[in-house]
Design an enzyme around this catalytic site. Sequence first.
Site: not given
Ligand code: GAL
Length: 836
Positions: A422, A530
């Site tokens: 991100e 993710e």
């Molecule tokens: C994502 C990020 C993670 C964590 C997660 C929490 O956007 O890549 O590191 O922050 O959100 O929801």
Amino acid sequence: MKTTSGIVLAAIASFFLLSSCNSKEKEALPRERTSLNKDWNFALNADSARLLNGEVVRKLNLPHDWAIEGTFSEKNPSGCGGGALPGGIGWYSKEFTLEDADSAKKIFIDFEGVYMNSKVFINDFMVGERPYGYISFRYDLTPYVHPGKNILKVRVDNSEQPNSRWYSGCGIYRNVWLVKTNPIYVDLWGTYVTTPVVNEKQATVKVVTTLKNETSEEVNAELTSLVLDAKQKEIAKSVSAVKISKRDPQEVTQEIQVEAPVLWTLENPTMYTLRTQVRKDGILIDQYDTPMGIRTFQFDAQKGFFLNGKQVKIKGVCMHHDLGCLGSAFNVRAAERQLQILKEMGVNGFRCSHNPPAPEMLDLLDRMGFIVMDEAFDMWRKRKTTYDYSRYFNQWHERDLTDLVLRDRNHPSIFMWSIGNEVLEQWTDAKADTLDIQAANLLLNLKRDPNALAQEDSGMSVNSLLTKKLAGVVRGLDPTRPVTAGNNESNKNNHLFRAKALDIIGFNYHEYAFKDVPSDFPGMPFIETESTSALMTRGYYRMPSDSLFAWPVAWDKPFYDSTFSCSSYDNCRAQWGSTHEQAWRVVKNLDFVSGMYIWTGFDYIGEPTPFWWPARSSYFGIVDLAGFPKDVYYMYQSEWTDKDVLHLFPHWNWKPGEIVDLWAYYNNADEVELFVNGKSQGVKTKGKDEFHVMWRVPFEAGTIKVISRKNGKEVLTREIKTAGEPAQIRLTPDRSEIAADGTDLSFVTVEILDKDGNLCPWAENLVNFEVEGSAFVAGVDNGSPISLESFKASNRKAFYGKCLVVLQNNGTEGKIQLRATSEGLQNQTIKLKAEE
Ligand code: GAL
């Protein structure tokens, strides 16, 4: 200024004495790698001056994390996002002794990770500095050391915070090694093993070895590469005569045929060893082992991921590096326990989010069979927190990325590299500099401005060029694995996508946009780098269970809920995420999606979304910070494993008449039936793509029981009784025999039970621990994200009936006794032992 050239010349001269040697030297160890973890002197902040004056301030062993020993405070500059624990500047020093014979050797020190901004001094010469806290590095100490006593000093600066979106830990938190070699040696990370041809009959093992010659002339040597099987038996080899020039490192390529290779699979992750031997005049002058595996894989745009020709859905989790109450101080057993708990759940993938892991973590992942995404950075040039790595990115990214790939590219468990998570370079103008990261996350994920995307007609942007460069660095060092990145901008005009440099399109979240992937990115493999970001507190249930809580509610308002708790019914999620069931449903049903890495496997310290102080650790885990599974663990187990699963929840201690939702996760059965005090509440069956069943019943004290049946025959049954008052403690160690090596651990689950042995689901009793014999309390926890009790105390309150005490061997062999006491409860004592 001290002069170093004399020492170097002396070293070279004595090497030649050594190489004109007799049979005694022939048996000498060609390379020594010894742990330098023991007996360091440590001082923090103001006390450092005393250490630098030669005073012993505090003795300790590495790996060490000073932040985990600290006190939680809202005022600590790390903020709740960083775990609300202290930072500061720490100094470490250590004496070590070299023998006269070592003058002939090269002397290196290898650090596997120091968070952060480390500077290393040997005998008061500074040998180097390394800002990135997750990278492994080596210094050549040879010019600065001498026979007798030498003094190492390491300055670690984690005073400028926040520099991380999660808990980083502070200090020399991974292993340190002293390495001695002859002046002709295999370079650091000096082997590169690939298997360009693999079939049932044969595998070609291609080895590129980098040799260094630090003598004063070119030498003729012999390089032997041996392949050893899992039992360490030699099965194939290649021998080459090599001329090694005295300046530049020399690469030698060899190919070795392995007959009937045993493939590395997720079920049987067979490891081979590549043994590298360097000989000069028939004498072995270096020997170096590289663990390796033989497998094939492929990412396909239509069918996803294939391992050894078989389609496999990646069922992965993202993990940060902390080990709960042990902090970031690396411990092999603690990491192994995490992986065992995940493997039991059916997990087959592991994302090292968002930074290089400890090398021993990768060794475990190799040996236990996981599909690993190894990730380099959480930010590039645009910062996410005020003092983060973006400050060092311009100067250090090439070196850090190179070192990551060189260090890790022989691990068979790694199947893809991620150059970033991100990163804000996805957009032209990312606005995160002026917002806190949670607000930025909401804005960027949910309310994007199309002007922030790459413009189709404007050629390659700086951000796209940077993407291309980073992917190019990785590919130059390892063309055998694809490069990806975790993107939370799914539009094809994301600058990273526009670079056309990624081999796999990776989305974080955005399941609604998956349908456009085949048309937006024709021919490209796809993965959900993710997913999920569901929120849960173990043991807490918010009803009705079919109402959804999407928290935090708005990006521009601080979020507050008096419970500081998230429901364990899989009905609470971050705004940008989804529930576990929603995310899995999408991934399960789309063949072209290679798989998912769920945010997260375990809770971690820091990032307590959706709350703020006093919350200080995450709610995202499928397993809590103490290692206790939350209920949804069994949903995955029912979907991801073949073993029979039946999990009924929540507990059965409510107010009379209160309406309670009872859920069951199950598999390998056609139906489940619930009974309350013997009365059937009906038979239920999951429909297509449903992952649980539910009954809504009024509470009446007694027993609830669920039975799963297949073809009318009972598969499993589960029963929960209403618990009475807390009366006793149960201690259950995960292992009652541990190694007497000073590092091995026993994780002891502590439960508060009523007099009949039922778990008291609301119990909060404070439990005290006394240990005698060959162990000490390394940490305590209970999984509560809002507990401000110390992780290093010798007592802990139970949280929803449970807590954890971690015992660590103290280096001696013998008996261990753990006694747990709590006011008003019957005590409990267990015996364990530590053996060589
Ligand atoms: C994502 C990020 C993670 C964590 C997660 C929490 O956007 O890549 O590191 O922050 O959100 O929801």
